[in-house]
Write a protein that holds these residues in place. Structure first.
Motif, PDB file in Angstrom:
ATOM      1  N   GLU A 194       0.809  -1.209   0.000  1.00 14.94           N
ATOM      2  CA  GLU A 194       0.000   0.000   0.000  1.00 14.94           C
ATOM      3  C   GLU A 194       0.847   1.265   0.000  1.00 14.94           C
ATOM      4  OE1 GLU A 194      -3.232   0.324  -0.398  1.00 14.94           O
ATOM      5  OE2 GLU A 194      -3.569  -1.836  -0.504  1.00 14.94           O
ATOM      6  N   VAL A 197       2.014   1.796  -3.509  1.00 16.20           N
ATOM      7  CA  VAL A 197       0.899   2.304  -4.320  1.00 16.20           C
ATOM      8  C   VAL A 197       0.661   3.777  -4.016  1.00 16.20           C
ATOM      9  CG1 VAL A 197      -1.612   2.167  -4.639  1.00 16.20           C
ATOM     10  CG2 VAL A 197      -0.230   0.082  -4.655  1.00 16.20           C
ATOM     11  N   GLN A 198       0.625   4.126  -2.730  1.00 15.79           N
ATOM     12  CA  GLN A 198       0.427   5.525  -2.333  1.00 15.79           C
ATOM     13  C   GLN A 198       1.513   6.426  -2.929  1.00 15.79           C
ATOM     14  OE1 GLN A 198       0.251   6.027   1.901  1.00 15.79           O
ATOM     15  NE2 GLN A 198      -1.698   4.956   2.133  1.00 15.79           N
ATOM     16  N   MET A 201       0.860   7.003  -6.645  1.00 17.34           N
ATOM     17  CA  MET A 201      -0.302   7.879  -6.825  1.00 17.34           C
ATOM     18  C   MET A 201       0.050   9.330  -6.497  1.00 17.34           C
ATOM     19  SD  MET A 201      -3.179   5.368  -5.115  1.00 17.34           S
ATOM     20  CE  MET A 201      -4.423   6.644  -4.979  1.00 17.34           C
ATOM     21  N   LYS A 207      -4.944   8.059 -10.052  1.00 13.27           N
ATOM     22  CA  LYS A 207      -5.803   7.229  -9.211  1.00 13.27           C
ATOM     23  C   LYS A 207      -5.268   5.799  -9.183  1.00 13.27           C
ATOM     24  CE  LYS A 207      -9.991   9.909 -10.172  1.00 13.27           C
ATOM     25  NZ  LYS A 207     -11.384   9.870 -10.698  1.00 13.27           N
ATOM     26  N   ARG A 208      -5.751   5.046  -8.223  1.00 12.75           N
ATOM     27  CA  ARG A 208      -5.260   3.682  -8.052  1.00 12.75           C
ATOM     28  C   ARG A 208      -5.443   2.835  -9.308  1.00 12.75           C
ATOM     29  NH1 ARG A 208      -4.723   0.851  -2.953  1.00 12.75           N
ATOM     30  NH2 ARG A 208      -4.331  -1.358  -3.317  1.00 12.75           N
ATOM     31  N   GLU A 209      -6.600   2.981  -9.951  1.00 12.58           N
ATOM     32  CA  GLU A 209      -6.872   2.160 -11.129  1.00 12.58           C
ATOM     33  C   GLU A 209      -6.019   2.541 -12.335  1.00 12.58           C
ATOM     34  OE1 GLU A 209     -10.317   5.165 -10.624  1.00 12.58           O
ATOM     35  OE2 GLU A 209      -9.082   3.836  -9.366  1.00 12.58           O
ATOM     36  N   ILE A 211      -2.717   2.845 -12.078  1.00 13.23           N
ATOM     37  CA  ILE A 211      -1.401   2.210 -11.900  1.00 13.23           C
ATOM     38  C   ILE A 211      -1.279   1.048 -12.882  1.00 13.23           C
ATOM     39  CG2 ILE A 211       0.035   0.879 -10.303  1.00 13.23           C
ATOM     40  CD1 ILE A 211      -1.101   2.590  -8.052  1.00 13.23           C
ATOM     41  N   SER A 216       1.870  -3.176 -10.465  1.00  8.99           N
ATOM     42  CA  SER A 216       1.155  -3.986  -9.469  1.00  8.99           C
ATOM     43  C   SER A 216       1.936  -5.261  -9.180  1.00  8.99           C
ATOM     44  CB  SER A 216      -0.245  -4.326  -9.968  1.00  8.99           C
ATOM     45  OG  SER A 216      -1.060  -3.175 -10.054  1.00  8.99           O
ATOM     46  N   GLU A 296      -6.078  -6.680  -8.418  1.00 11.05           N
ATOM     47  CA  GLU A 296      -6.270  -5.343  -9.001  1.00 11.05           C
ATOM     48  C   GLU A 296      -7.054  -5.422 -10.302  1.00 11.05           C
ATOM     49  OE1 GLU A 296      -5.675  -2.601  -7.566  1.00 11.05           O
ATOM     50  OE2 GLU A 296      -4.066  -2.901  -6.104  1.00 11.05           O
TER      51      GLU A 296
END
Length: 303
Positions: A194, A197-198, A201, A207-209, A211, A216, A296
């Motif tokens: 996480e 990912v943060q 972003m 946004k997360r989607e 990435i 991932s 994901e």
């Protein structure tokens, strides 16, 4: 207060996406896992290394032996990873709502702190432990069977025989150390993923989607290495406990988890606590990368 955003439908999607991640994990990681378990549980000196172990399995049991016991984890690990992600995402939403109320974490409250991510991971690990304990116990019993010395014909036969002789305690053998492994491991596992990912972003303003799937996989691989760096010795003890006899009359070597640690340390030395680490380190980036990629992508498809 329980999270309101998404409700039951959101949790159902998380569970479904987690199942996809779990299936991907098993299909990619199972051959490496059987080598790890054989090396962890065999007497000292049985194998000179990972290739010796893998070569012996291939020569004596054939290529399909690397997927021995796969039915149990394919169904069970799918459920386990589903539970992991379901509890993780639910807990993340809980913390996000609390952050919004307290005016922290940005407008959406999703910039969770390290402590919150660790807590969410620990919760996911403990919840997962109720399912992963018996699933891995049965899988390990099947994995250590040689072709000429089969006690169980399959997962259902193993469950039936163990339960009839030893009850529910037999099915949950090694559960205490399983809970310890899951809580420690998944706290670090999900924190690592996480935070990566943060970071992306935040740096890219996306946004997360957005990435990429490649990232991932890479972040999942990094999380996997973080997990095993913390839990490998605990995992070895778990394997020993779950392959031990059920009573002194059936070849029981260890009276308890602590006794197992003491006996292994005294008789085999510190090296025993890292035996089988090679195949685990090779397996980890593929299996864990596949897990997060599956989660994901499935989440995006259902959004």
């Amino acid at each position: 207060m329980a999270p309101q955003d998404g409700g039951f439908l959101k949790t159902a999607k998380d569970l479904t996406a987690g199942t996809a991640g779990g299936i991907a994990q098993v299909l990619v990681g199972q051959p490496f896992d059987i080598v790890k378990v054989r090396m962890q549980t065999a007497p000292k000196g049985t194998y000179t290394g990972m290739l010796h172990c893998a070569g012996g399995i291939l020569k004596n049991e054939g290529p399909l032996a690397f997927y021995k016991g796969t039915v149990s984890p394919l169904l069970g690990i799918g459920v386990c990873v589903s539970i992991q992600f379901g509890v993780l995402e639910y807990t993340k939403r809980f913390f996000a709502e609390r952050n919004i109320k307290n005016g922290i974490g940005g407008a959406d409250g999703l910039a969770l702190g390290p402590g919150q991510l660790v807590a969410a991971g620990v919760a996911a690990g403990v919840a997962n432990g109720f399912a992963s304990g018996p699933v891995e116990h049965i899988r390990i019993r099947l994995q250590i069977q040689s072709t000429g010395n089969k006690i169980y014909s399959g997962p259902l036969d193993a469950i039936k025989k163990i339960y009839s002789s030893h009850g529910i305690a037999g099915i949950y053998k090694g559960q205490a150390v399983t809970f310890l492994r899951e809580a420690m491991g998944y706290g670090v596992y999900f924190l690592t993923y996480e935070k990566l990912v943060q970071r992306e972003m935040r740096m890219k303003g996306i946004k997360r989607e957005q990435i990429s799937p490649v990232n991932s996989v890479l972040y999942g691989a990094a999380a996997g290495y973080a997990l095993w760096a913390v839990i490998y010795p605990v995992d070895m003890i778990k394997s020993r406990m779950q392959t031990d006899g059920f009573s002194p009359t059936t070849g029981q070597k260890y009276k308890s988890t602590l006794d197992c640690v003491r006996v292994v340390w005294r008789t085999e030395g510190i090296g025993a606590f890292t035996r089988g680490l090679g195949p685990t380190l090779i397996r980890s980036p593929f299996a864990n990368g596949a897990t997060f990629l599956g989660f994901e992508l499935a989440s995006r498809l259902m959004s």
